[in-house]
Design a protein around this motif. Structure first.
Motif, short mmCIF file in Angstrom:
data_model
loop_
_atom_site.label_atom_id
_atom_site.label_comp_id
_atom_site.label_asym_id
_atom_site.label_seq_id
_atom_site.Cartn_x
_atom_site.Cartn_y
_atom_site.Cartn_z
N SER A 128 39.88 48.26 34.35
CA SER A 128 40.98 48.39 35.29
C SER A 128 41.01 49.79 35.91
O SER A 128 41.16 49.95 37.11
CB SER A 128 42.32 48.11 34.60
OG SER A 128 42.38 46.77 34.20
N SER A 153 37.98 50.39 38.34
CA SER A 153 38.08 49.74 39.64
C SER A 153 39.14 50.37 40.53
O SER A 153 39.07 50.28 41.74
CB SER A 153 38.39 48.26 39.47
OG SER A 153 39.72 48.10 39.03
N ARG A 159 33.60 48.83 41.93
CA ARG A 159 34.58 47.76 41.75
C ARG A 159 33.91 46.46 41.31
O ARG A 159 34.43 45.74 40.46
CB ARG A 159 35.39 47.57 43.02
CG ARG A 159 36.25 48.76 43.35
CD ARG A 159 36.89 48.65 44.72
NE ARG A 159 37.39 49.92 45.17
CZ ARG A 159 38.53 50.47 44.79
NH1 ARG A 159 39.30 49.82 43.94
NH2 ARG A 159 38.91 51.63 45.25
N ARG A 160 32.75 46.17 41.89
CA ARG A 160 32.00 44.97 41.47
C ARG A 160 31.59 45.08 40.00
O ARG A 160 31.68 44.11 39.25
CB ARG A 160 30.77 44.79 42.35
CG ARG A 160 31.07 44.33 43.74
CD ARG A 160 29.78 44.13 44.55
NE ARG A 160 30.10 43.95 45.94
CZ ARG A 160 29.79 44.82 46.91
NH1 ARG A 160 29.12 45.92 46.62
NH2 ARG A 160 30.15 44.58 48.15
N VAL A 187 34.57 44.44 37.79
CA VAL A 187 34.85 43.01 37.70
C VAL A 187 33.85 42.34 36.78
O VAL A 187 34.23 41.53 35.92
CB VAL A 187 34.85 42.35 39.11
CG1 VAL A 187 34.84 40.83 39.00
CG2 VAL A 187 36.05 42.82 39.92
N ASN A 188 32.59 42.69 36.90
CA ASN A 188 31.56 42.11 36.04
C ASN A 188 31.82 42.42 34.56
O ASN A 188 31.74 41.54 33.70
CB ASN A 188 30.18 42.63 36.46
CG ASN A 188 29.06 41.98 35.69
OD1 ASN A 188 29.01 40.76 35.57
ND2 ASN A 188 28.16 42.79 35.17
N GLU A 196 34.78 40.42 33.40
CA GLU A 196 34.42 39.01 33.20
C GLU A 196 33.78 38.82 31.83
O GLU A 196 34.13 37.88 31.10
CB GLU A 196 33.45 38.55 34.30
CG GLU A 196 34.11 38.35 35.63
CD GLU A 196 33.12 38.08 36.75
OE1 GLU A 196 33.58 37.58 37.78
OE2 GLU A 196 31.92 38.38 36.61
N LEU A 232 41.69 40.43 35.31
CA LEU A 232 40.50 39.96 36.02
C LEU A 232 40.88 39.33 37.36
O LEU A 232 40.27 39.62 38.39
CB LEU A 232 39.73 38.96 35.16
CG LEU A 232 38.45 38.40 35.75
CD1 LEU A 232 37.48 39.51 36.15
CD2 LEU A 232 37.80 37.45 34.75
N ARG A 233 41.91 38.50 37.36
CA ARG A 233 42.36 37.90 38.63
C ARG A 233 42.78 38.98 39.63
O ARG A 233 42.42 38.92 40.81
CB ARG A 233 43.51 36.94 38.39
CG ARG A 233 43.08 35.58 37.86
CD ARG A 233 44.22 34.59 37.82
NE ARG A 233 45.28 34.99 36.89
CZ ARG A 233 45.22 34.85 35.57
NH1 ARG A 233 44.14 34.31 35.01
NH2 ARG A 233 46.22 35.23 34.80
N LEU A 268 41.81 42.16 39.75
CA LEU A 268 40.64 42.90 40.20
C LEU A 268 39.81 42.10 41.19
O LEU A 268 39.31 42.64 42.18
CB LEU A 268 39.77 43.32 39.02
CG LEU A 268 40.36 44.37 38.09
CD1 LEU A 268 39.39 44.68 36.96
CD2 LEU A 268 40.70 45.63 38.84
N ARG A 269 39.69 40.81 40.95
CA ARG A 269 38.94 39.96 41.90
C ARG A 269 39.64 39.92 43.25
O ARG A 269 38.99 39.99 44.30
CB ARG A 269 38.81 38.53 41.34
CG ARG A 269 37.78 38.39 40.27
CD ARG A 269 37.76 36.99 39.75
NE ARG A 269 36.70 36.76 38.78
CZ ARG A 269 36.72 35.80 37.89
NH1 ARG A 269 37.75 34.96 37.83
NH2 ARG A 269 35.74 35.65 37.04
N LEU A 296 39.06 43.20 44.99
CA LEU A 296 37.68 43.30 45.48
C LEU A 296 37.49 42.44 46.73
O LEU A 296 36.90 42.89 47.72
CB LEU A 296 36.69 42.88 44.39
CG LEU A 296 35.21 42.94 44.75
CD1 LEU A 296 34.80 44.36 45.13
CD2 LEU A 296 34.38 42.43 43.58
#
Length: 72
Positions: A12, A15, A25-26, A29-30, A33, A57-58, A60-61, A64
């Motif tokens: 968190s 990102s 940021r990707r 997220v990875n 996940e 996660l939601r 951050l997605r 992004l």
């Protein structure tokens, strides 16, 4: 604090940190996940840490996707 909670916090922060690139940021997220998948497998879907990591996660997605959208 559990290792899973530390990974959630790190992803968190990573990102949302000032100057984070899209690739940063990707990667965050990875990592989240992977962490979320482990948390759900080890702790169970109903565990508060697993629920919290899914929520992070939601978010951050969504962040992004908004940053990747044309014109942003």
């Amino acid at each position: 604090m559990s290792v899973v909670a530390v990974y959630i916090s790190m992803a968190s922060f990573w990102s949302k940190s000032y100057g984070a690139t899209l690739n940063d940021r990707r990667e965050a997220v990875n990592e989240l996940e992977n962490t979320n998948q482990i948390a759900r497998r080890v702790l169970g879907d109903a565990h508060p840490i697993a629920i919290g990591s899914g929520s992070h996660l939601r978010n951050l997605r969504e962040d992004l996707r908004a940053r990747e959208a044309p014109g942003s």
